[in-house]
Design a protein around this motif. Sequence first.
Motif, PDB file in Angstrom:
ATOM      1  N   TYR A  14      44.199  36.378  35.904  1.00  0.00           N
ATOM      2  CA  TYR A  14      43.118  35.614  35.472  1.00  0.00           C
ATOM      3  C   TYR A  14      43.510  34.801  34.307  1.00  0.00           C
ATOM      4  O   TYR A  14      45.301  35.723  33.551  1.00  0.00           O
ATOM      5  CB  TYR A  14      42.124  36.306  35.401  1.00  0.00           C
ATOM      6  CG  TYR A  14      40.750  36.814  37.161  1.00  0.00           C
ATOM      7  CD1 TYR A  14      40.155  35.573  37.548  1.00  0.00           C
ATOM      8  CD2 TYR A  14      41.799  37.904  36.880  1.00  0.00           C
ATOM      9  CE1 TYR A  14      39.870  36.388  38.752  1.00  0.00           C
ATOM     10  CE2 TYR A  14      41.366  38.854  38.305  1.00  0.00           C
ATOM     11  CZ  TYR A  14      40.131  37.960  38.694  1.00  0.00           C
ATOM     12  OH  TYR A  14      40.091  37.739  40.208  1.00  0.00           O
ATOM     13  N   ALA A  15      43.100  33.960  33.544  1.00  0.00           N
ATOM     14  CA  ALA A  15      43.268  33.733  32.558  1.00  0.00           C
ATOM     15  C   ALA A  15      41.964  33.819  31.105  1.00  0.00           C
ATOM     16  O   ALA A  15      41.489  33.860  32.302  1.00  0.00           O
ATOM     17  CB  ALA A  15      43.688  32.017  32.676  1.00  0.00           C
ATOM     18  N   LEU A  16      42.088  33.822  30.089  1.00  0.00           N
ATOM     19  CA  LEU A  16      40.693  34.067  29.345  1.00  0.00           C
ATOM     20  C   LEU A  16      39.712  33.503  29.643  1.00  0.00           C
ATOM     21  O   LEU A  16      38.181  33.602  29.647  1.00  0.00           O
ATOM     22  CB  LEU A  16      41.191  34.381  27.857  1.00  0.00           C
ATOM     23  CG  LEU A  16      41.517  36.268  27.210  1.00  0.00           C
ATOM     24  CD1 LEU A  16      40.995  35.467  25.517  1.00  0.00           C
ATOM     25  CD2 LEU A  16      40.596  37.009  27.680  1.00  0.00           C
ATOM     26  N   ARG A  30      47.297  39.489  27.547  1.00  0.00           N
ATOM     27  CA  ARG A  30      48.195  39.964  28.709  1.00  0.00           C
ATOM     28  C   ARG A  30      47.457  40.674  30.153  1.00  0.00           C
ATOM     29  O   ARG A  30      48.027  40.699  30.925  1.00  0.00           O
ATOM     30  CB  ARG A  30      49.734  40.262  28.259  1.00  0.00           C
ATOM     31  CG  ARG A  30      50.679  39.464  27.922  1.00  0.00           C
ATOM     32  CD  ARG A  30      51.533  40.073  26.914  1.00  0.00           C
ATOM     33  NE  ARG A  30      51.356  40.534  25.299  1.00  0.00           N
ATOM     34  CZ  ARG A  30      51.431  41.877  25.303  1.00  0.00           C
ATOM     35  NH1 ARG A  30      52.091  42.979  25.967  1.00  0.00           N
ATOM     36  NH2 ARG A  30      51.387  42.335  24.411  1.00  0.00           N
ATOM     37  N   GLY A  31      46.562  41.571  29.437  1.00  0.00           N
ATOM     38  CA  GLY A  31      45.675  42.116  30.210  1.00  0.00           C
ATOM     39  C   GLY A  31      45.083  41.456  31.101  1.00  0.00           C
ATOM     40  O   GLY A  31      45.026  41.583  32.994  1.00  0.00           O
ATOM     41  N   VAL A  32      44.426  40.208  31.099  1.00  0.00           N
ATOM     42  CA  VAL A  32      43.362  39.469  31.992  1.00  0.00           C
ATOM     43  C   VAL A  32      45.158  38.556  33.077  1.00  0.00           C
ATOM     44  O   VAL A  32      44.387  38.798  33.739  1.00  0.00           O
ATOM     45  CB  VAL A  32      42.394  38.397  31.050  1.00  0.00           C
ATOM     46  CG1 VAL A  32      41.940  37.688  32.108  1.00  0.00           C
ATOM     47  CG2 VAL A  32      41.490  39.790  30.560  1.00  0.00           C
ATOM     48  N   MET A  57      41.334  50.697  22.732  1.00  0.00           N
ATOM     49  CA  MET A  57      40.084  51.291  23.238  1.00  0.00           C
ATOM     50  C   MET A  57      40.536  50.056  24.206  1.00  0.00           C
ATOM     51  O   MET A  57      41.030  49.464  24.805  1.00  0.00           O
ATOM     52  CB  MET A  57      38.884  50.197  22.230  1.00  0.00           C
ATOM     53  CG  MET A  57      39.105  48.864  21.763  1.00  0.00           C
ATOM     54  SD  MET A  57      38.776  47.534  22.811  1.00  0.00           S
ATOM     55  CE  MET A  57      37.395  47.991  23.322  1.00  0.00           C
ATOM     56  N   ASN A  58      39.015  50.629  25.739  1.00  0.00           N
ATOM     57  CA  ASN A  58      38.919  50.299  26.881  1.00  0.00           C
ATOM     58  C   ASN A  58      38.578  48.928  27.027  1.00  0.00           C
ATOM     59  O   ASN A  58      37.494  48.874  26.255  1.00  0.00           O
ATOM     60  CB  ASN A  58      38.394  50.885  27.836  1.00  0.00           C
ATOM     61  CG  ASN A  58      39.645  52.719  27.691  1.00  0.00           C
ATOM     62  OD1 ASN A  58      40.848  51.992  27.555  1.00  0.00           O
ATOM     63  ND2 ASN A  58      39.027  53.615  27.723  1.00  0.00           N
ATOM     64  N   VAL A  59      38.623  47.700  27.938  1.00  0.00           N
ATOM     65  CA  VAL A  59      37.282  46.939  28.292  1.00  0.00           C
ATOM     66  C   VAL A  59      37.863  46.657  29.608  1.00  0.00           C
ATOM     67  O   VAL A  59      38.705  47.500  30.353  1.00  0.00           O
ATOM     68  CB  VAL A  59      38.072  45.172  26.971  1.00  0.00           C
ATOM     69  CG1 VAL A  59      38.557  45.335  25.905  1.00  0.00           C
ATOM     70  CG2 VAL A  59      39.914  45.023  28.210  1.00  0.00           C
ATOM     71  N   TYR A  60      36.778  46.376  30.467  1.00  0.00           N
ATOM     72  CA  TYR A  60      36.970  46.924  31.871  1.00  0.00           C
ATOM     73  C   TYR A  60      37.320  44.869  31.815  1.00  0.00           C
ATOM     74  O   TYR A  60      35.951  43.786  31.695  1.00  0.00           O
ATOM     75  CB  TYR A  60      36.190  47.580  32.134  1.00  0.00           C
ATOM     76  CG  TYR A  60      35.840  48.325  32.049  1.00  0.00           C
ATOM     77  CD1 TYR A  60      36.972  49.251  32.693  1.00  0.00           C
ATOM     78  CD2 TYR A  60      35.431  48.793  30.646  1.00  0.00           C
ATOM     79  CE1 TYR A  60      36.721  50.500  32.237  1.00  0.00           C
ATOM     80  CE2 TYR A  60      35.612  50.311  30.825  1.00  0.00           C
ATOM     81  CZ  TYR A  60      36.612  51.250  31.362  1.00  0.00           C
ATOM     82  OH  TYR A  60      36.929  52.231  30.542  1.00  0.00           O
TER      83      TYR A  60
END
Length: 303
Positions: free
Chosen positions: A36-38, A29-31, A1-4
């Motif tokens: 950035y960090a979560l 990892r994506g962020v 699924m996609n997050v943005y």
Amino acid sequence: MNVYLIEDEPLTLVDAGPNSGTSLDELERGVAALGYALEDVDLVIVTHQHIDHLGLVGLVAAKSGAEVAAIDVAVPFMENFSAEAQADDDFAREIMLRHGIPENVVIALTSVSRAFRAWGARVDVTQPLQDGQELRLRDRTLCVYHRPGHSPTDTVFHDVERRILIAADHLLGHISSNPLITRPRDGSTERPQALVLYLESLRATRQMDVDLVLTGHGDPVTDHRRLIDERFNLHQRRATKIERLTVERPRTAYEIAQALWGNIAVTQAYLTLSEVLGHVDLLLNEGRLVERRRNGVSVFEAA
Ligand SMILES: [Zn+2]
């Protein structure tokens, strides 16, 4: 699924993925790849109640202290996730039995659903959103619209200036969105007309002037009107096919699903049932079908 991730003020994450270690790892990892960090996330926007989008929202909010925004009708579900998911399963069980799905399949599906429930988790909504309101970030404004059908809480976010629509599962490019029969929010025990509602929502989206639709799964959509017209045609063809099956002889929704798709995998039984019932609703509303109850099971006959 996609997050943005919307690089704005506040730093905004749209959906978070299912509640699993692998997904959390992937999200971090994506962020990080964007610098950035979560922990930097200030706001999480939730597009709808499904666990693959909702599951990690609580964890992200706990790690970052982010605000959580979702359409007001989704708030009770999100804040009481376990009880609400159980009530959904109970409702789905009644629907399946009423529409001719064999009891052993219903039992199997109920336990699959219970196992999947671990991918969801409760979360407090700190910013309930209303249909038609504006969500203002520093550099952009998102118009919020409730577009139920795929789920009762589907919400789309329209960046008018950039001609972008964040639509999540309301409109997918590679597959037609399943208008899942889901327990209505008003306590009614009758099935909601999910497909009828979904087509109404699609008609509203068709009118929007957008160049890019960001979806909840798969690639973005760049020609939403053509795609929506394809969906309308698909549903038209399927309704005609179902009407023809009931002209041959009266059938339950489960029998219609079997005639259309053969012996369906157990895990797909509720999806296909929802699909059939959606079309049955269209035909019932047009007076082309009638629904009769026999020993507690609904049978559909050509009118
Ligand atoms: Zn979904």
